[in-house]
Design a protein around this motif. Structure first.
Motif, PDB file in Angstrom:
ATOM      1  N   GLN A  11     -42.743 -10.365 -54.914  1.00  0.00           N
ATOM      2  CA  GLN A  11     -43.335  -9.262 -54.394  1.00  0.00           C
ATOM      3  C   GLN A  11     -44.934  -9.508 -54.549  1.00  0.00           C
ATOM      4  O   GLN A  11     -45.651  -8.748 -53.913  1.00  0.00           O
ATOM      5  N   GLU A  12     -45.453 -10.567 -54.782  1.00  0.00           N
ATOM      6  CA  GLU A  12     -46.719 -11.065 -54.694  1.00  0.00           C
ATOM      7  C   GLU A  12     -47.232 -11.961 -53.366  1.00  0.00           C
ATOM      8  O   GLU A  12     -48.061 -12.284 -53.104  1.00  0.00           O
ATOM      9  N   LEU A  13     -46.120 -12.323 -52.578  1.00  0.00           N
ATOM     10  CA  LEU A  13     -46.023 -13.032 -51.453  1.00  0.00           C
ATOM     11  C   LEU A  13     -46.123 -11.951 -49.966  1.00  0.00           C
ATOM     12  O   LEU A  13     -45.276 -11.252 -50.078  1.00  0.00           O
ATOM     13  N   LEU A  14     -47.168 -12.286 -49.156  1.00  0.00           N
ATOM     14  CA  LEU A  14     -47.250 -11.735 -48.005  1.00  0.00           C
ATOM     15  C   LEU A  14     -46.913 -12.611 -46.779  1.00  0.00           C
ATOM     16  O   LEU A  14     -47.546 -13.696 -46.756  1.00  0.00           O
ATOM     17  N   VAL A  15     -45.983 -12.385 -46.154  1.00  0.00           N
ATOM     18  CA  VAL A  15     -45.350 -13.184 -45.200  1.00  0.00           C
ATOM     19  C   VAL A  15     -46.310 -13.555 -43.937  1.00  0.00           C
ATOM     20  O   VAL A  15     -47.055 -12.431 -43.580  1.00  0.00           O
ATOM     21  N   VAL A  16     -46.755 -14.721 -43.535  1.00  0.00           N
ATOM     22  CA  VAL A  16     -47.811 -14.974 -42.675  1.00  0.00           C
ATOM     23  C   VAL A  16     -47.287 -14.616 -41.278  1.00  0.00           C
ATOM     24  O   VAL A  16     -46.112 -14.899 -40.823  1.00  0.00           O
ATOM     25  N   TYR A  17     -48.057 -14.116 -40.603  1.00  0.00           N
ATOM     26  CA  TYR A  17     -47.701 -13.241 -39.086  1.00  0.00           C
ATOM     27  C   TYR A  17     -47.315 -14.479 -38.141  1.00  0.00           C
ATOM     28  O   TYR A  17     -48.028 -15.477 -38.027  1.00  0.00           O
ATOM     29  N   GLU A  18     -46.139 -14.386 -37.402  1.00  0.00           N
ATOM     30  CA  GLU A  18     -45.651 -15.170 -36.434  1.00  0.00           C
ATOM     31  C   GLU A  18     -45.000 -14.425 -35.373  1.00  0.00           C
ATOM     32  O   GLU A  18     -44.186 -13.842 -35.499  1.00  0.00           O
ATOM     33  N   GLN A  19     -45.363 -14.864 -34.065  1.00  0.00           N
ATOM     34  CA  GLN A  19     -44.702 -14.345 -32.929  1.00  0.00           C
ATOM     35  C   GLN A  19     -43.238 -14.306 -32.469  1.00  0.00           C
ATOM     36  O   GLN A  19     -42.826 -13.624 -31.833  1.00  0.00           O
ATOM     37  N   SER A  20     -42.804 -15.429 -33.272  1.00  0.00           N
ATOM     38  CA  SER A  20     -41.258 -15.762 -32.835  1.00  0.00           C
ATOM     39  C   SER A  20     -40.255 -14.555 -33.010  1.00  0.00           C
ATOM     40  O   SER A  20     -39.276 -14.778 -32.701  1.00  0.00           O
ATOM     41  N   GLY A  21     -40.753 -14.035 -34.298  1.00  0.00           N
ATOM     42  CA  GLY A  21     -39.463 -13.024 -34.838  1.00  0.00           C
ATOM     43  C   GLY A  21     -38.764 -13.458 -35.976  1.00  0.00           C
ATOM     44  O   GLY A  21     -37.938 -12.809 -36.437  1.00  0.00           O
ATOM     45  N   ASP A  22     -38.566 -14.998 -36.084  1.00  0.00           N
ATOM     46  CA  ASP A  22     -37.935 -15.459 -36.968  1.00  0.00           C
ATOM     47  C   ASP A  22     -37.959 -15.037 -38.579  1.00  0.00           C
ATOM     48  O   ASP A  22     -37.068 -15.039 -39.356  1.00  0.00           O
ATOM     49  N   PHE A  23     -39.017 -14.255 -38.867  1.00  0.00           N
ATOM     50  CA  PHE A  23     -39.370 -13.995 -39.997  1.00  0.00           C
ATOM     51  C   PHE A  23     -39.486 -12.496 -40.536  1.00  0.00           C
ATOM     52  O   PHE A  23     -40.220 -12.207 -41.355  1.00  0.00           O
ATOM     53  N   ASP A  24     -39.357 -11.754 -39.390  1.00  0.00           N
ATOM     54  CA  ASP A  24     -39.322 -10.190 -39.357  1.00  0.00           C
ATOM     55  C   ASP A  24     -38.500  -9.923 -40.739  1.00  0.00           C
ATOM     56  O   ASP A  24     -39.046  -8.946 -41.556  1.00  0.00           O
ATOM     57  N   GLN A  25     -37.269 -10.339 -40.830  1.00  0.00           N
ATOM     58  CA  GLN A  25     -36.433  -9.709 -41.808  1.00  0.00           C
ATOM     59  C   GLN A  25     -37.028 -10.237 -43.460  1.00  0.00           C
ATOM     60  O   GLN A  25     -36.951  -9.311 -44.284  1.00  0.00           O
ATOM     61  N   THR A  26     -37.520 -11.446 -43.375  1.00  0.00           N
ATOM     62  CA  THR A  26     -38.243 -11.808 -44.557  1.00  0.00           C
ATOM     63  C   THR A  26     -39.328 -11.026 -44.977  1.00  0.00           C
ATOM     64  O   THR A  26     -39.373 -10.547 -45.894  1.00  0.00           O
ATOM     65  N   ALA A  27     -40.094 -10.564 -43.820  1.00  0.00           N
ATOM     66  CA  ALA A  27     -41.351  -9.727 -44.369  1.00  0.00           C
ATOM     67  C   ALA A  27     -40.738  -8.391 -44.769  1.00  0.00           C
ATOM     68  O   ALA A  27     -41.552  -7.822 -45.519  1.00  0.00           O
ATOM     69  N   LEU A  28     -39.835  -7.786 -43.919  1.00  0.00           N
ATOM     70  CA  LEU A  28     -39.442  -6.514 -44.242  1.00  0.00           C
ATOM     71  C   LEU A  28     -38.692  -6.452 -45.860  1.00  0.00           C
ATOM     72  O   LEU A  28     -38.979  -5.617 -46.463  1.00  0.00           O
ATOM     73  N   ALA A  29     -38.025  -7.571 -46.068  1.00  0.00           N
ATOM     74  CA  ALA A  29     -37.250  -7.605 -47.512  1.00  0.00           C
ATOM     75  C   ALA A  29     -38.307  -7.537 -48.666  1.00  0.00           C
ATOM     76  O   ALA A  29     -38.138  -6.851 -49.564  1.00  0.00           O
ATOM     77  N   LEU A  30     -39.456  -8.412 -48.471  1.00  0.00           N
ATOM     78  CA  LEU A  30     -40.257  -8.477 -49.518  1.00  0.00           C
ATOM     79  C   LEU A  30     -41.158  -7.136 -49.621  1.00  0.00           C
ATOM     80  O   LEU A  30     -41.490  -6.663 -50.797  1.00  0.00           O
ATOM     81  N   GLU A  31     -41.204  -6.469 -48.283  1.00  0.00           N
ATOM     82  CA  GLU A  31     -41.932  -5.047 -48.247  1.00  0.00           C
ATOM     83  C   GLU A  31     -41.078  -4.259 -49.225  1.00  0.00           C
ATOM     84  O   GLU A  31     -41.546  -3.476 -50.083  1.00  0.00           O
ATOM     85  N   HIS A  32     -39.828  -4.225 -49.053  1.00  0.00           N
ATOM     86  CA  HIS A  32     -38.865  -3.284 -49.736  1.00  0.00           C
ATOM     87  C   HIS A  32     -39.075  -3.471 -51.368  1.00  0.00           C
ATOM     88  O   HIS A  32     -39.034  -2.919 -52.196  1.00  0.00           O
ATOM     89  N   LEU A  33     -38.897  -4.952 -51.642  1.00  0.00           N
ATOM     90  CA  LEU A  33     -39.205  -5.402 -52.881  1.00  0.00           C
ATOM     91  C   LEU A  33     -40.418  -4.967 -53.816  1.00  0.00           C
ATOM     92  O   LEU A  33     -40.359  -4.410 -54.793  1.00  0.00           O
ATOM     93  N   ARG A  34     -41.475  -5.276 -52.888  1.00  0.00           N
ATOM     94  CA  ARG A  34     -42.663  -4.893 -53.475  1.00  0.00           C
ATOM     95  C   ARG A  34     -42.820  -3.510 -53.792  1.00  0.00           C
ATOM     96  O   ARG A  34     -43.376  -3.033 -54.742  1.00  0.00           O
ATOM     97  N   PHE A  35     -42.583  -2.548 -52.728  1.00  0.00           N
ATOM     98  CA  PHE A  35     -42.830  -1.205 -52.935  1.00  0.00           C
ATOM     99  C   PHE A  35     -41.837  -0.514 -53.922  1.00  0.00           C
ATOM    100  O   PHE A  35     -42.252   0.192 -54.754  1.00  0.00           O
ATOM    101  N   PHE A  36     -40.841  -1.352 -54.054  1.00  0.00           N
ATOM    102  CA  PHE A  36     -39.772  -0.659 -55.260  1.00  0.00           C
ATOM    103  C   PHE A  36     -40.342  -0.738 -56.645  1.00  0.00           C
ATOM    104  O   PHE A  36     -40.331  -0.132 -57.459  1.00  0.00           O
ATOM    105  N   TYR A  37     -40.741  -1.992 -56.677  1.00  0.00           N
ATOM    106  CA  TYR A  37     -41.324  -2.484 -58.239  1.00  0.00           C
ATOM    107  C   TYR A  37     -42.807  -1.997 -58.567  1.00  0.00           C
ATOM    108  O   TYR A  37     -43.213  -1.788 -59.712  1.00  0.00           O
ATOM    109  N   THR A  38     -43.253  -1.338 -57.473  1.00  0.00           N
ATOM    110  CA  THR A  38     -44.836  -0.812 -57.448  1.00  0.00           C
ATOM    111  C   THR A  38     -44.441   0.638 -57.512  1.00  0.00           C
ATOM    112  O   THR A  38     -45.260   1.130 -58.528  1.00  0.00           O
ATOM    113  N   HIS A  39     -43.698   1.396 -57.195  1.00  0.00           N
ATOM    114  CA  HIS A  39     -44.036   2.737 -56.914  1.00  0.00           C
ATOM    115  C   HIS A  39     -42.638   3.404 -57.369  1.00  0.00           C
ATOM    116  O   HIS A  39     -42.547   4.537 -57.930  1.00  0.00           O
ATOM    117  N   ILE A  40     -41.269   2.718 -57.425  1.00  0.00           N
ATOM    118  CA  ILE A  40     -39.948   3.344 -58.063  1.00  0.00           C
ATOM    119  C   ILE A  40     -39.632   2.799 -59.322  1.00  0.00           C
ATOM    120  O   ILE A  40     -39.310   3.758 -60.272  1.00  0.00           O
TER     121      ILE A  40
END
Length: 708
Positions: free
Chosen positions: A217-246
């Motif tokens: 949850q302390e990692l922010l995925v570096v932006y890349e235009q290929s789209g290969d890491f979209d799922q990774t970025a969203l998954a870490l966002e859900h994890l980060r939000f959950f442990y921060t606010h829920i």
């Protein structure tokens, strides 16, 4: 490929909960294509939301070939990995770029913008993919399983983001059991610091101290235009939000672990987060909630430290003292958790409310003028000669018969009220007056409309916690129509003192009229409608007289809070000749506490046996009893904290090891609302007089009760 994308089953556990999204998975791909077209045509800030619609689709990574048997002979479709369904129409990332704000000299790359997800996107991600129907003790395992399916295992760049620095690292491996990533430092060092200086050697030493394992949850995925890491970025966002606010650190402590964690905790906390974000919760309640969270966290930390230092096999005097202290901390913790739960649960938040508004503007009474002069304040934007003559003969001459009375003119009612002193009169001429500020009435003044209520209209436009706040000893309102827009609290709140209201119209949007503890309201011949809460909300210890009013088209007509508070006094209510009709819920609903129940003590099985709906089901459905209300006195309800304190002293005097083990097994009893058969409303002691009232077409019944 389009058919395959529509038929692919979702990856992850599902529950039978309600779906908050209006978009079905069957036509999700076509929906996303529409969103992409909208994104192209809209370069405004809302574009950040468009990219986030990727959430449900990208989480289907593990099931891309689930329909091979139905697609016999179609080798081309079956051989496609299909990790991104959007590639059928458009390649590249579907997420927005989050640009660095550290200044032009920052050497760090940009990251994905994932923090602006909508409520239903997070709701579906947690319900369908990340948490499902897990129990509190299973949260970490379910999260790890979810991350294993969607996060790239290695070879991607991220920013290790803390309060002190941001530094670029490369992920080499995942340790999902502990929700961590194995990383190495990218050389040469690229970092931004806040109030400190970091060298390459210092950062290498810091990583060495963590064994190169960082929380995901302390990692922010570096932006890349290929789209290969979209799922990774969203998954870490859900994890980060959950442990921060829920997630709460005490959630896992609940011995009553056999319940759906998403239904009981995640959904109400998620809804509360977005209600606060969108200004749908009074600011005072937000401050109270944040204070409770902080106090509960501190109490839990003390309790955990004390528990770790206690030996269950020892029976020394020191351990006995620690036992008593531990039981007191446990009782305090349960009390705080119960208050948090009341605020988090939408139904309990509505029926129980909160004690006061911490951020309420403090307006002191101005009292009498030093000169002893009385003033008549006339409010009008413009008036005809006929109106002026009528005003002079009907009101001004009788009021200004003595020489110690002055007349002042204003263009808006707020200015007139702000310049009023005790004993003044405010006369509002016909017209529509739009105000942006709340109206505070700290003095005993009279405000009257010169005409019919529909002709004298005061309309509030801007957001605010309240419309009219009355704290004066003897305030009088008559012949005015109040219209509420975009508010958070009720249209009128009597916090203290006495308010007499006659022949007024109240067009509400949230709660209607609120009568706080120790306040008095007399409401005669008024029309109240449109409230999304209760038309009239009556607190313990208040005095309320309702005669000849119409209360209709609200969630509930009249909500009476007869629960034990600090004053331990029932409200005193007079209801005569009112017409209460066409309300969504009940005409009159009484809110009471369950006598004899205490935090941390299981319910009596004779009243709440194992059969039937669970309390959590009742809360989610908003169950109340359609029968009449019971005769009872809130004075019979003793203070919970006092009873618990006496109980803890007795427990501490007995064997410490056995008692300490006992408190670890006590039911938390978080879900406390229930319905119960009750007696006749007319005999209830809170009513001084109740006669001649008419109840018509109320959705759930004329009379009801809610036990919490």
């Amino acid at each position: 490929m389009e058919q395959e994308a529509r038929d692919t089953p979702s990856a992850g556990p599902r529950t039978a909960g309600d779906e908050p999204s209006d978009v079905g998975m069957d036509d999700f791909e076509s929906y996303v294509h529409v969103e992409l077209d909208l994104e192209k045509n809209d370069g405004g800030p809302e574009g950040t939301h468009s990219g986030s619609y990727l959430t449900p689709a990208v989480l289907q990574k593990e099931d891309e070939n689930a329909d091979e048997e139905e697609e016999d002979g179609d080798d081309e479709d079956d051989s496609d990995s299909g990790t991104d369904h959007f590639n059928t129409e458009k390649s590249g990332t579907q997420l927005q770029r989050c640009e660095r704000q550290a200044g032009g000299n920052s050497s760090l790359p940009d990251t994905f913008q994932t923090s602006h997800l909508l409520f239903y996107e997070r709701f579906k991600a947690y319900q369908d993919y990340m948490l499902g129907d897990c129990k509190p003790s299973e949260v970490k395992a379910f999260a790890a399983d979810y991350l294993e399916k969607v996060v790239e295992p290695c070879d991607w760049l991220a920013l290790w983001s803390t309060d002190v620095f941001d530094v670029l690292v490369e992920v080499c491996d995942l340790d999902l059991k502990d929700l961590k990533a194995c990383v190495r430092l990218v050389l040469p060092l690229q970092c931004d610091t806040r109030g400190c200086e970091l060298t390459e050697e210092a950062m290498a030493s810091l990583l060495e101290a963590t064994q190169h394992r960082l929380p995901l949850q302390e990692l922010l995925v570096v932006y890349e235009q290929s789209g290969d890491f979209d799922q990774t970025a969203l998954a870490l966002e859900h994890l980060r939000f959950f442990y921060t606010h829920i997630w709460r650190q005490w959630d896992e402590e609940d011995e009553d672990d056999d319940f759906d964690y998403f239904v009981r905790c995640v959904e109400p906390r998620l809804r509360l987060y977005y209600d606060i974000l969108e200004d749908r919760v009074p600011s005072g309640l937000v401050a109270e909630y944040q204070s409770l969270l902080e106090n509960c966290s501190q109490c839990f930390q003390k309790f955990s430290v004390l528990r770790r230092g206690l030996s269950t096999d020892s029976d020394t005097e020191l351990d006995n003292v620690s036992m008593v202290e531990g039981l007191k901390l446990y009782d305090q913790l349960e009390t705080l958790k119960r208050k948090l739960h009341i605020i988090e649960n939408p139904l309990l938040r509505y029926v129980l409310g909160y004690s006061g508004n911490a951020s309420q503007k403090c307006v002191q009474s101005r009292g009498l003028r030093a000169s002893g002069m009385k003033v008549v304040h006339v409010v009008t934007a413009s008036c005809s000669t006929t109106q002026l003559q009528s005003l002079l003969s009907d009101r001004l001459l009788p009021l200004c018969s003595s020489e110690d009375t002055d007349i002042q003119f204003y263009r808006d009612p707020v200015s007139a009220v702000e310049n009023s002193h005790q004993g003044d009169v405010v006369i509002v001429l016909p017209g529509i007056y739009s105000v942006s500020n709340s109206i505070f009435l700290p003095d005993s003044i009279t405000i009257e409309g010169f005409g019919l209520p529909d002709e004298v209209v005061i309309e509030k436009k801007n957001k605010g916690d309240s419309f009219v706040e009355s704290t004066g000893a003897d305030v009088r309102l008559s012949n005015i129509k109040f219209i509420q827009h975009d508010a958070i609290e009720g249209i009128l709140c009597v916090r203290q003192g006495t308010l007499n209201m006659e022949n007024c119209v109240l067009q509400c949007e949230t709660t209607g009229v609120i009568v706080r503890t120790s306040a008095r309201l007399t409401m005669n011949m008024c029309d109240l409608y449109g409230s999304k809460g209760a038309g009239v909300e009556i607190y313990p210890g208040s005095v309320c007289s309702l005669v000849g009013n119409g209360i209709h088209h609200c969630k509930d007509g009249i909500l009476i809070k007869d629960f034990a508070g600090e004053l331990d006094v029932m409200p005193s209510i007079t209801m005569e000749n009112n017409v209460i009709h066409n309300n969504e819920g009940y005409g009159v609903i009484l809110v009471k506490s369950n006598n004899g129940e205490q935090p941390g003590v299981p319910l009596d099985q004779s009243e709440d046996g194992p059969a039937g709906p669970t309390a959590e089901d009742k809360q989610q459905a908003g169950v109340t009893d359609p029968t009449d209300l019971t005769r009872s006195s809130s004075a019979d309800v003793k203070s919970e904290s006092a009873e618990n304190s006496n109980s803890t002293d007795c427990d501490g005097a007995s064997t410490s090891g056995r008692k300490w083990h006992l408190i670890r097994q006590l039911s938390r009893n978080k879900e406390t609302s229930c319905s119960r058969a009750v007696q006749d409303l007319m005999d209830h002691q809170i009513f001084v007089s109740i006669q001649g009232n008419q109840f018509r077409r109320n959705g759930m019944g004329d009379l009801g009760t809610f036990f919490y």
